[in-house]
Design a protein around this motif. Structure first.
Motif, PDB file in Angstrom:
ATOM      1  N   GLU A 270      42.015  30.916  51.363  1.00 28.36           N
ATOM      2  CA  GLU A 270      41.000  30.370  50.467  1.00 28.36           C
ATOM      3  C   GLU A 270      40.819  31.337  49.306  1.00 28.36           C
ATOM      4  O   GLU A 270      41.072  32.533  49.434  1.00 28.36           O
ATOM      5  N   GLY A 271      40.364  30.821  48.209  1.00 29.95           N
ATOM      6  CA  GLY A 271      40.103  31.680  47.068  1.00 29.95           C
ATOM      7  C   GLY A 271      40.020  30.877  45.797  1.00 29.95           C
ATOM      8  O   GLY A 271      40.420  29.708  45.756  1.00 29.95           O
ATOM      9  N   PRO A 272      39.542  31.483  44.732  1.00 28.57           N
ATOM     10  CA  PRO A 272      39.375  30.766  43.471  1.00 28.57           C
ATOM     11  C   PRO A 272      40.687  30.464  42.768  1.00 28.57           C
ATOM     12  O   PRO A 272      40.744  29.603  41.901  1.00 28.57           O
ATOM     13  N   ARG A 273      41.776  31.191  43.135  1.00 27.30           N
ATOM     14  CA  ARG A 273      43.070  30.978  42.513  1.00 27.30           C
ATOM     15  C   ARG A 273      44.084  30.587  43.570  1.00 27.30           C
ATOM     16  O   ARG A 273      44.043  31.076  44.699  1.00 27.30           O
TER      17      ARG A 273
ATOM     18  N   ARG B 279      50.143  38.785  52.307  1.00 23.25           N
ATOM     19  CA  ARG B 279      49.737  39.756  51.284  1.00 23.25           C
ATOM     20  C   ARG B 279      48.920  39.073  50.185  1.00 23.25           C
ATOM     21  O   ARG B 279      47.909  39.616  49.724  1.00 23.25           O
ATOM     22  N   LEU B 280      49.329  37.881  49.788  1.00 18.95           N
ATOM     23  CA  LEU B 280      48.572  37.145  48.775  1.00 18.95           C
ATOM     24  C   LEU B 280      47.216  36.693  49.308  1.00 18.95           C
ATOM     25  O   LEU B 280      46.198  36.772  48.606  1.00 18.95           O
ATOM     26  N   VAL B 281      47.190  36.221  50.551  1.00 17.74           N
ATOM     27  CA  VAL B 281      45.923  35.791  51.155  1.00 17.74           C
ATOM     28  C   VAL B 281      44.976  36.977  51.269  1.00 17.74           C
ATOM     29  O   VAL B 281      43.769  36.868  50.999  1.00 17.74           O
ATOM     30  N   ASP B 282      45.510  38.125  51.630  1.00 15.30           N
ATOM     31  CA  ASP B 282      44.699  39.335  51.740  1.00 15.30           C
ATOM     32  C   ASP B 282      44.113  39.737  50.394  1.00 15.30           C
ATOM     33  O   ASP B 282      43.074  40.414  50.340  1.00 15.30           O
ATOM     34  N   ARG B 283      44.782  39.327  49.309  1.00 10.05           N
ATOM     35  CA  ARG B 283      44.288  39.613  47.968  1.00 10.05           C
ATOM     36  C   ARG B 283      43.363  38.512  47.446  1.00 10.05           C
ATOM     37  O   ARG B 283      43.059  38.452  46.270  1.00 10.05           O
TER      38      ARG B 283
END
Length: 239
Positions: free
Chosen positions: A10-13, A34-38
């Motif tokens: 989940e995230g705004p981007r 790695r992207l999810v963690d960011r």
């Protein structure tokens, strides 16, 4: 055509990931966490004729690009999107970029050109033979010593699900080339069999930044994961 997707986080981007020829959405298995963690939502797609997505024996790059755009619009309507495409997937991304309109497009080890004029039957047979060779994890690791056990399992499974006729179809039309919009990024292996120094100069003259990962394999994040993520702080930097 709507494509099969791994939709994680989940995230705004949203980060859209497009794999290379004979790969699958699973090819990004180390990249996705790695992207999810960011703080990003990740949509990794199976391109037509790959993974669990539909087959299309009349596929063109444009049809594949339309399928990508349609799928992302269904899954992430209206939200900001960044996208990474590898090799064949980078070419599809270049064709989709005008409609997909990513804030950032990243092309991994791809010159964004396609040689056409292939004999459909001969190329389908060649892809079928290559598919058989890549269906063995042990065989893959013998030719790719940098691959982990899971890397090899993922790529062998992708080969088993690959449809040769679908992918052969894209090379049966005319030669084609696509431009990366200014502000895009090309990440290439150094040396690269796919992005020559001349290609790099062409990109740079068009306002595209070219970054290199010395000693990397064509699938850069398999052989040089830390170097790959470090080369793209726009995607893999802090939250």
């Amino acid at each position: 055509m709507l494509l099969h997707a791994l939709d994680i986080g989940e995230g705004p981007r949203t980060a859209v990931l497009l794999h290379g020829l004979m790969g699958s959405s699973e090819s990004w298995w180390r990249v996705v966490p790695r992207l999810v963690d960011r703080g990003r939502r990740v949509i990794a797609l199976d391109l037509p004729g790959h993974g669990l997505s539909p087959r299309d024996p009349e596929l063109t790059i444009e049809r594949a690009a339309s399928a990508v755009v349609d799928t992302v619009r269904v899954l992430a309507p209206g939200g900001p999107v960044d996208a990474i495409g590898h090799s064949y997937g980078a070419t599809v991304l270049a064709a989709a970029a005008e409609q997909l309109r990513p804030d950032l497009a990243v092309y991994v080890d791809a010159a964004l050109v396609l040689a056409g004029g292939a004999d459909r039957h001969a190329l389908t047979a060649a892809y079928a033979q290559d598919r058989l060779l890549r269906m063995s994890p042990d065989g893959l690791r013998a030719t790719r010593p940098f691959s982990s056990e899971r890397d090899a399992e993922v790529e062998a499974r992708a080969a088993a699900r690959f449809d040769p006729a679908t992918s052969a179809s894209v090379s049966c039309g005319p030669d084609q080339a696509w431009e990366a919009v200014p502000g895009s990024i090309v990440i290439r292996a150094d040396p690269s069999a796919w992005v020559t120094d001349q290609d790099a100069r062409r990109f740079e003259q068009g306002g595209v930044e070219v970054r290199s990962v010395p000693g990397a394999a064509h699938t850069i994040w398999y052989s040089h994961f830390d170097e790959f993520t470090a080369s793209l702080p726009e995607m893999f930097g802090g939250r």
